[in-house]
Design an enzyme around this catalytic site. Structure first.
Site, short mmCIF file in Angstrom:
data_model
loop_
_atom_site.label_atom_id
_atom_site.label_comp_id
_atom_site.label_asym_id
_atom_site.label_seq_id
_atom_site.Cartn_x
_atom_site.Cartn_y
_atom_site.Cartn_z
N LYS A 22 -39.23 -4.23 -1.22
CA LYS A 22 -38.60 -3.17 -0.20
C LYS A 22 -38.15 -3.71 0.97
O LYS A 22 -37.23 -3.67 1.47
CB LYS A 22 -39.45 -2.01 -0.13
N ASN A 23 -39.09 -4.52 1.57
CA ASN A 23 -38.97 -5.02 3.05
C ASN A 23 -38.02 -6.23 2.95
O ASN A 23 -38.05 -6.91 3.96
CB ASN A 23 -40.58 -5.31 3.58
N CYS A 116 -43.27 7.47 14.00
CA CYS A 116 -43.66 7.88 12.52
C CYS A 116 -45.03 7.99 12.52
O CYS A 116 -45.80 7.61 13.58
CB CYS A 116 -43.16 6.90 11.51
N ARG A 121 -43.65 2.82 17.14
CA ARG A 121 -42.49 2.00 16.47
C ARG A 121 -41.27 1.67 17.51
O ARG A 121 -40.02 2.00 17.35
CB ARG A 121 -42.05 2.77 15.24
N ASP A 308 -49.89 -3.91 5.76
CA ASP A 308 -49.41 -2.93 4.78
C ASP A 308 -50.43 -2.93 3.61
O ASP A 308 -50.06 -2.14 2.67
CB ASP A 308 -47.95 -3.38 4.39
N ARG A 402 -41.14 6.13 -1.41
CA ARG A 402 -40.21 5.26 -0.56
C ARG A 402 -40.64 3.95 -0.74
O ARG A 402 -39.45 3.04 -0.61
CB ARG A 402 -40.92 5.56 0.85
C1 EPZ Z 1 -41.88 -4.17 9.32
O1 EPZ Z 1 -41.92 -3.06 10.16
C2 EPZ Z 1 -42.16 -3.72 7.92
N1 EPZ Z 1 -41.31 -3.15 7.59
C3 EPZ Z 1 -43.67 -2.73 7.88
O2 EPZ Z 1 -43.68 -2.42 6.77
C4 EPZ Z 1 -44.62 -3.70 8.42
O3 EPZ Z 1 -45.82 -2.95 8.53
C5 EPZ Z 1 -44.39 -4.51 9.75
O4 EPZ Z 1 -43.07 -5.07 9.65
C6 EPZ Z 1 -45.61 -5.41 10.04
O5 EPZ Z 1 -45.47 -6.25 9.13
C7 EPZ Z 1 -39.93 -3.49 7.15
O6 EPZ Z 1 -39.84 -4.65 7.19
C8 EPZ Z 1 -38.99 -2.47 6.68
P1 EPZ Z 1 -42.88 -5.22 13.67
P2 EPZ Z 1 -41.40 -3.53 11.84
O7 EPZ Z 1 -41.68 -5.10 14.32
O8 EPZ Z 1 -40.59 -4.75 11.70
C9 EPZ Z 1 -44.45 -3.61 18.01
C10 EPZ Z 1 -44.28 -0.60 4.97
O9 EPZ Z 1 -45.16 -0.14 4.86
N2 EPZ Z 1 -43.00 -3.60 18.26
O10 EPZ Z 1 -43.28 -6.15 13.13
O11 EPZ Z 1 -40.91 -2.15 12.22
C11 EPZ Z 1 -44.69 -2.53 16.88
O12 EPZ Z 1 -44.92 -1.17 17.56
C12 EPZ Z 1 -43.82 -0.97 6.44
O13 EPZ Z 1 -43.38 -1.19 4.09
C13 EPZ Z 1 -42.61 -3.41 19.41
O14 EPZ Z 1 -43.55 -3.31 20.41
O15 EPZ Z 1 -42.71 -4.10 12.56
C14 EPZ Z 1 -45.86 -3.13 16.14
O16 EPZ Z 1 -46.90 -2.69 16.80
C15 EPZ Z 1 -44.56 0.08 7.53
N3 EPZ Z 1 -41.30 -3.52 19.89
C16 EPZ Z 1 -45.65 -4.73 16.04
O17 EPZ Z 1 -45.10 -4.84 17.31
C17 EPZ Z 1 -40.40 -3.90 19.29
O18 EPZ Z 1 -39.37 -4.00 19.44
C18 EPZ Z 1 -45.32 -5.08 15.05
O19 EPZ Z 1 -44.00 -4.55 14.44
C19 EPZ Z 1 -40.70 -4.31 17.79
C20 EPZ Z 1 -42.15 -4.13 17.35
#
Ligand code: EPZ
Length: 423
Positions: A22-23, A116, A121, A308, A402
């Site tokens: 998915k990702n 969410c 996020r 995850d 999803r």
């Molecule tokens: C990706 O989300 C994945 N989703 C998530 O999978 C996964 O849990 C996550 O990476 C971490 O591995 C997809 O790839 C579609 P991040 P993403 O930006 O990119 C903070 C699932 O279950 N952050 O790496 O949104 C954020 O809040 C989903 O398949 C900021 O503060 O995660 C988090 O604490 C859930 N500012 C950390 O960084 C930003 O601009 C990592 O988030 C971006 C992120």
């Protein structure tokens, strides 16, 4: 709304085949916005989230058709640059259209994703990165309105936290920028390497794949190409943990074990026999022979233990023979599954980002009515339901749909008694 019903206590045996990730599918589908022509993507899972992003691309003017697991997306018709709230609110990954829209049209108006179940996020790193490339980002009325007059200019982007979709958004934006962009502290998840492979096939010039420093030499234009989605490592880990929890032995096919370095170390520490092949994994967790040892886990960016798979591993630890400490370092609220596991008899204490899981042995859990709150929490409840004595009803399973393709069919083929019912 549908619910999932599981008659627990049956061991799992047989084979399960893993779908495309998915990702990886979400960013690679978004990348088709970068060039006209027909992009061909193989091994694309048919999920609620992939259907959502395809609807979003349609609203931007693109067309697509699916033939089995192959998607053909025509990027020629792109003419709108606004992603509406009602689409983005259902799936945060919709923000992945920001980079390609800015690269192709110089304009993007995308609803802020909002929070969410697992956290706020934010997308501040994404927006800061675009601003380094000359983009003006205005935030108003819940939308980000991003604009640049002409082409983006290459620059240096540093991520405080190695954001996965942040890295993906900046990769897609920088591919068509003027000059060179460097992304420092980039995320290194395998899904990013999959995106880089697709961008390079489209004519992008990118160095540093799989590392935390990416160098992108912008090109004038890209062309449609053919790509393959990598196997879903989180689906792979979910089924591996499910076999351990329910007991039994199974073979997981069409996966890439190399994408889960940390999980198998944890399962072996828990006393499970794991045999790694090139595209398959054999799990032997016959519960008559051995119990589950308690193992601590801390979630970290790749190649650390994946956040995850935190909820799924916690479900397994509820039936171990000791105390396990689960430390969630990525998201601030990713313990929504705990209250539901407690309804099934689990003994878990939360202290901030730490969960102390007191294993109560193989017969710890009893079936109950529980509620899914987010994608991976729902798979944790499925794992608990498979191992529990009696019947478990899981409501709101749209969360599950999803990110897991045909979970009822795949679990049934492994010998589970599971079905969907109208709630
Ligand atoms: C990706 O989300 C994945 N989703 C998530 O999978 C996964 O849990 C996550 O990476 C971490 O591995 C997809 O790839 C579609 P991040 P993403 O930006 O990119 C903070 C699932 O279950 N952050 O790496 O949104 C954020 O809040 C989903 O398949 C900021 O503060 O995660 C988090 O604490 C859930 N500012 C950390 O960084 C930003 O601009 C990592 O988030 C971006 C992120």
């Amino acid at each position: 709304m549908d619910k999932l019903v599981i008659e627990g206590g049956r061991t799992l045996k047989g084979e399960v085949s893993i779908s495309g990730a998915k990702n990886a599918a979400l960013p690679l589908i978004a990348a088709s916005l970068l060039a006209p022509g027909v992009h061909v993507l193989h091994n694309v899972p048919d999920l609620r989230d992939t259907r959502t992003i395809l609807r979003l691309l349609e609203s931007l003017g693109l067309s697509w058709e699916r033939e089995g697991t192959t998607l053909k997306i025509d990027g020629t018709g792109l003419r709108y640059s606004e992603a509406s709230y009602d689409l983005v609110k259902t799936m945060r990954a919709s923000v992945l259209v920001l980079g390609p829209l800015l690269a192709r049209l110089g304009r993007a108006k995308v609803s802020l994703p909002g929070g969410c179940a697992i956290g706020a996020r934010p997308i501040n790193f994404h927006l800061m990165g675009f601003e380094q490339l000359g983009v003006r980002c205005d935030l108003e009325h819940g939308y980000v309105d991003a604009y640049i007059d002409g082409r983006m200019q290459g620059g240096t982007v540093y991520f405080d936290i190695p954001s996965v979709t942040g890295t993906e958004n900046l990769l897609m934006a920088a591919a068509l920028a003027k000059g060179t962009t460097i992304i420092k502290n980039a995320a290194r998840e395998p899904e990013i390497g999959n995106l880089i492979d697709m961008l390079v096939a489209m004519g992008a010039d990118i160095e540093g794949k799989d590392g935390d420093r990416l160098t992108i030499h912008g090109v004038e234009q890209l062309k449609a190409a053919e790509s393959r989605i990598i196997p879903d490592r989180i689906e792979t880990g979910t089924y591996a943990i499910a076999v351990c929890a329910a007991g039994g032995r199974a073979v997981i096919n069409n996966c890439d074990p190399g994408h889960l370095p940390s999980l198998f170390d944890k399962l072996r520490l828990a006393g499970v026999d794991v045999e790694i092949g090139t595209k398959s994994i054999r799990i032997n967790a016959d519960k008559k022979i051995n119990g589950i040892q308690a193992v601590d886990v801390t979630t970290m960016p790749y190649p650390g233990y994946p956040t995850d798979l935190q909820a799924q591993f916690m479900a397994l630890m509820t039936m171990s023979d000791g105390l396990s400490v689960v430390h969630e370092t990525i998201f601030e609220n990713r313990f929504m599954h705990v209250a539901e596991l407690q309804r099934m008899g689990a003994d878990i204490q939360i202290d901030g980002r730490l969960a102390m899981v007191k294993g109560l042995g193989r017969s710890a859990l009893k079936g109950a009515q529980v509620m899914a709150t987010d994608l991976r929490a729902s798979s944790s409840l499925v794992i608990a339901g498979l191992a529990a004595e009696g019947r478990t009803d899981i409501s709101r399973i749209y969360h599950l749909e999803r990110g897991y393709e045909d979970m009822v069919g795949k679990l049934t083929a492994l010998g589970a008694t599971v079905w969907k019912e109208d709630e």
